[in-house]
Scaffold this motif. Sequence first.
Motif, PDB file in Angstrom:
ATOM      1  N   THR A  96       9.765 -43.799  15.460  1.00  0.00           N
ATOM      2  CA  THR A  96       9.277 -42.640  14.722  1.00  0.00           C
ATOM      3  C   THR A  96       7.827 -42.887  14.298  1.00  0.00           C
ATOM      4  OG1 THR A  96      10.105 -43.523  12.629  1.00  0.00           O
ATOM      5  CG2 THR A  96      11.565 -42.040  13.843  1.00  0.00           C
ATOM      6  N   VAL A  97       7.030 -41.822  14.318  1.00  0.00           N
ATOM      7  CA  VAL A  97       5.629 -41.910  13.899  1.00  0.00           C
ATOM      8  C   VAL A  97       5.460 -41.284  12.519  1.00  0.00           C
ATOM      9  CG1 VAL A  97       3.243 -41.290  14.447  1.00  0.00           C
ATOM     10  CG2 VAL A  97       4.829 -41.859  16.292  1.00  0.00           C
ATOM     11  N   ILE A  98       5.959 -40.045  12.374  1.00  0.00           N
ATOM     12  CA  ILE A  98       5.872 -39.376  11.075  1.00  0.00           C
ATOM     13  C   ILE A  98       6.908 -38.256  11.009  1.00  0.00           C
ATOM     14  CG2 ILE A  98       4.164 -37.592  11.685  1.00  0.00           C
ATOM     15  CD1 ILE A  98       2.771 -38.348   8.972  1.00  0.00           C
ATOM     16  N   GLY A  99       7.458 -38.034   9.824  1.00  0.00           N
ATOM     17  CA  GLY A  99       8.399 -36.937   9.617  1.00  0.00           C
ATOM     18  C   GLY A  99       7.648 -35.649   9.346  1.00  0.00           C
ATOM     19  N   VAL A 100       8.086 -34.567   9.969  1.00  0.00           N
ATOM     20  CA  VAL A 100       7.356 -33.301   9.867  1.00  0.00           C
ATOM     21  C   VAL A 100       8.139 -32.227   9.118  1.00  0.00           C
ATOM     22  CG1 VAL A 100       6.144 -31.482  11.142  1.00  0.00           C
ATOM     23  CG2 VAL A 100       6.171 -33.829  12.036  1.00  0.00           C
ATOM     24  N   HIS A 101       9.377 -31.982   9.525  1.00  0.00           N
ATOM     25  CA  HIS A 101      10.113 -30.892   8.876  1.00  0.00           C
ATOM     26  C   HIS A 101      11.617 -31.123   8.922  1.00  0.00           C
ATOM     27  CE1 HIS A 101      10.495 -29.379  13.086  1.00  0.00           C
ATOM     28  NE2 HIS A 101      11.639 -28.924  12.632  1.00  0.00           N
ATOM     29  N   GLY A 254      12.375 -20.234   5.199  1.00  0.00           N
ATOM     30  CA  GLY A 254      13.460 -21.074   4.724  1.00  0.00           C
ATOM     31  C   GLY A 254      14.332 -21.682   5.799  1.00  0.00           C
ATOM     32  N   ALA A 255      14.184 -21.238   7.054  1.00  0.00           N
ATOM     33  CA  ALA A 255      14.984 -21.807   8.128  1.00  0.00           C
ATOM     34  C   ALA A 255      14.434 -23.166   8.550  1.00  0.00           C
ATOM     35  CB  ALA A 255      14.980 -20.865   9.334  1.00  0.00           C
ATOM     36  N   VAL A 256      13.163 -23.396   8.255  1.00  0.00           N
ATOM     37  CA  VAL A 256      12.504 -24.671   8.509  1.00  0.00           C
ATOM     38  C   VAL A 256      11.744 -25.041   7.238  1.00  0.00           C
ATOM     39  CG1 VAL A 256      10.834 -25.910   9.956  1.00  0.00           C
ATOM     40  CG2 VAL A 256      12.228 -24.103  10.961  1.00  0.00           C
ATOM     41  N   LEU A 257      11.872 -26.297   6.804  1.00  0.00           N
ATOM     42  CA  LEU A 257      11.245 -26.721   5.552  1.00  0.00           C
ATOM     43  C   LEU A 257      10.349 -27.924   5.796  1.00  0.00           C
ATOM     44  CD1 LEU A 257      14.526 -26.611   3.425  1.00  0.00           C
ATOM     45  CD2 LEU A 257      12.732 -24.863   3.458  1.00  0.00           C
ATOM     46  N   PRO A 258       9.106 -27.909   5.275  1.00  0.00           N
ATOM     47  CA  PRO A 258       8.220 -29.059   5.456  1.00  0.00           C
ATOM     48  C   PRO A 258       8.836 -30.317   4.827  1.00  0.00           C
ATOM     49  CG  PRO A 258       7.016 -27.182   4.582  1.00  0.00           C
ATOM     50  CD  PRO A 258       8.471 -26.835   4.491  1.00  0.00           C
ATOM     51  N   ALA A 259       8.620 -31.440   5.464  1.00  0.00           N
ATOM     52  CA  ALA A 259       9.142 -32.704   4.939  1.00  0.00           C
ATOM     53  C   ALA A 259       8.008 -33.563   4.378  1.00  0.00           C
ATOM     54  CB  ALA A 259       9.856 -33.469   6.049  1.00  0.00           C
ATOM     55  N   PHE A 260       6.848 -32.938   4.134  1.00  0.00           N
ATOM     56  CA  PHE A 260       5.684 -33.697   3.631  1.00  0.00           C
ATOM     57  C   PHE A 260       5.034 -32.952   2.493  1.00  0.00           C
ATOM     58  CE2 PHE A 260       4.529 -30.964   7.156  1.00  0.00           C
ATOM     59  CZ  PHE A 260       3.394 -30.298   6.720  1.00  0.00           C
TER      60      PHE A 260
END
Length: 260
Positions: A96-101, A254-260
């Motif tokens: 993994t490089v970075i979490g996005v959503h 709301g169907a996709v949420l940022p993880a950052f």
Amino acid sequence: MKKTLLLTALAAALSIGLAHAGEKLVVGATAVPHAEILELIKPELAKEGVDLEIKVFSDYVQPNVQVFEKRLDANYFQTKPYLDGFNTGKKANLVTVIGVHVEPFGGYSKKYKSLADLPDGATVAIPNEGSNAGRALLLLQKGGLITLKDPTNALSTPKDIASNPKHLKFRELESALLPRALDQVDLDLINTNYALEAKLSPKKDALILEGADSPYVNFLVARPDNQNSAAIQKLAKALTSPEVKAFIAKKYDGAVLPAF
């Protein structure tokens, strides 16, 4: 003097041309929302010398296989539990490089309005991939429909169900095929990217839905040999920019949420 000025101008033009040519980055993604988010940041990456090529996949296997075989530089479509399962099963070492959503996973039905309405012996469709199957079963457990032998096991299968009061019958299908089964089953556990492609609204249509605290973050994934390259790091930075956060909030409601 004129010759010197001309040579200087040509050198500057060549330098600019090389800067714009930059490095090509080929990234695999599923169509929604991953490829849409990548398309958003493509122009900004071009300004930074990264020529982003997006290859869209309809399955979860090939994007990993092709990164491992160096036919792709990276991919963006999966959670860490899914990646761990792939690495173990294929003896791979993707990272993994970075979490996005986060895409809250949901259960849908065209026949019933609530989980309480499900009849005895109802047929439930779930993904047939390890971590996604476990994720579906954990959600059913959260909804009070089943209990698992290990309530925290992210890799549970129907064989790991300890109690099933409604005698639910399970159909295990490839994730991409789950939306097509919606008319044929009583409850359908669908990954949000495929739900969106099928014009389902997780916020409005799901009978049960993971919360914003879901641990299933979607990651940018690469190999150990390129994860720290300048181009991959520029991509990671662009994927977690304020522009992407605003786009996710507006586009997916709301169907996709940022993880950052």
